[in-house]
Design an enzyme around this catalytic site. Structure first.
Site, mmCIF file in Angstrom:
data_model
loop_
_atom_site.group_PDB
_atom_site.id
_atom_site.type_symbol
_atom_site.label_atom_id
_atom_site.label_comp_id
_atom_site.label_asym_id
_atom_site.label_seq_id
_atom_site.Cartn_x
_atom_site.Cartn_y
_atom_site.Cartn_z
ATOM 1 N N VAL A 15 0.843 -1.198 0.000
ATOM 2 C CA VAL A 15 0.000 0.000 0.000
ATOM 3 C C VAL A 15 0.879 1.250 0.000
ATOM 4 C CG1 VAL A 15 -1.749 1.302 1.283
ATOM 5 C CG2 VAL A 15 -1.834 -1.208 1.245
ATOM 6 N N CYS A 16 0.549 2.190 -0.877
ATOM 7 C CA CYS A 16 1.237 3.468 -0.968
ATOM 8 C C CYS A 16 0.304 4.536 -0.380
ATOM 9 C CB CYS A 16 1.550 3.770 -2.435
ATOM 10 S SG CYS A 16 2.345 5.355 -2.702
ATOM 11 N N LEU A 17 0.602 4.943 0.851
ATOM 12 C CA LEU A 17 -0.237 5.903 1.572
ATOM 13 C C LEU A 17 0.679 6.771 2.421
ATOM 14 C CD1 LEU A 17 -3.131 6.790 2.481
ATOM 15 C CD2 LEU A 17 -3.027 4.975 4.187
#
Length: 159
Positions: free
Chosen positions: A94-96
């Site tokens: 996940v890219c957050l």
């Protein structure tokens, strides 16, 4: 404290807090080792798709992997590989922002999971992790939404 002692103590507290009060439909529990003991450093989670969105009806598996430097560093958060989302790499990572530059040690497991649920329907195309998703998101939103709804059907509730 010994290496990882602070991380494990914090995770034990988070587990206790989660068991007392967590958002409806979410699951977050530490992995169980072959000997039956609890591994606080790996959590198996489920994030429900938010009602009223194209993600509704899906219960998406997510793994949180903590290291001995937690909570100074964020957990690694991964959906199954091939997960379809603008801000999820093909590997499932996940890219957050709250999991990278925006990380603060005060952020809890609950906040991470709710933040990822928010990200599902509120993608950030300025931080795209998958080119094919990004292109559909920008050029063919009806098809993007259709792919999201199809994915939600592949992850039904286990209840």
């Amino acid at each position: 404290m010994a290496s990882g002692g602070i991380a494990r103590a914090r995770l034990a507290e988070e587990r206790k807090s989660w068991r007392k009060n967590h958002p409806h439909g979410f699951v977050a529990k530490p992995d169980t080792l072959p000997d039956g003991s609890v591994n606080l450093m790996v959590w198996r989670c489920v994030i429900p798709g938010k009602q009223g969105t194209d993600w509704e009806g899906g219960y998406f598996p997510l793994t949180l992997e903590f290291n001995d430097d937690y909570p100074t560093v964020p957990p690694v958060c991964k959906f199954p590989s091939g997960f379809f989302h603008v801000n999820v790499y093909d590997s499932g990572l996940v890219c957050l922002s709250i999991l990278s530059s925006g990380w603060k040690p005060s952020i809890t497991v609950k906040q991470v999971l709710v933040g990822i649920q928010e990200l599902l329907d509120d993608a950030n195309p300025n931080s795209a992790a998958q080119q094919r998703c990004y292109e559909l998101y920008k050029k063919n939103m009806p098809e993007y939404k259709n792919r999201v709804r199809e994915q939600a059907k592949r992850y039904p509730s286990r209840v």
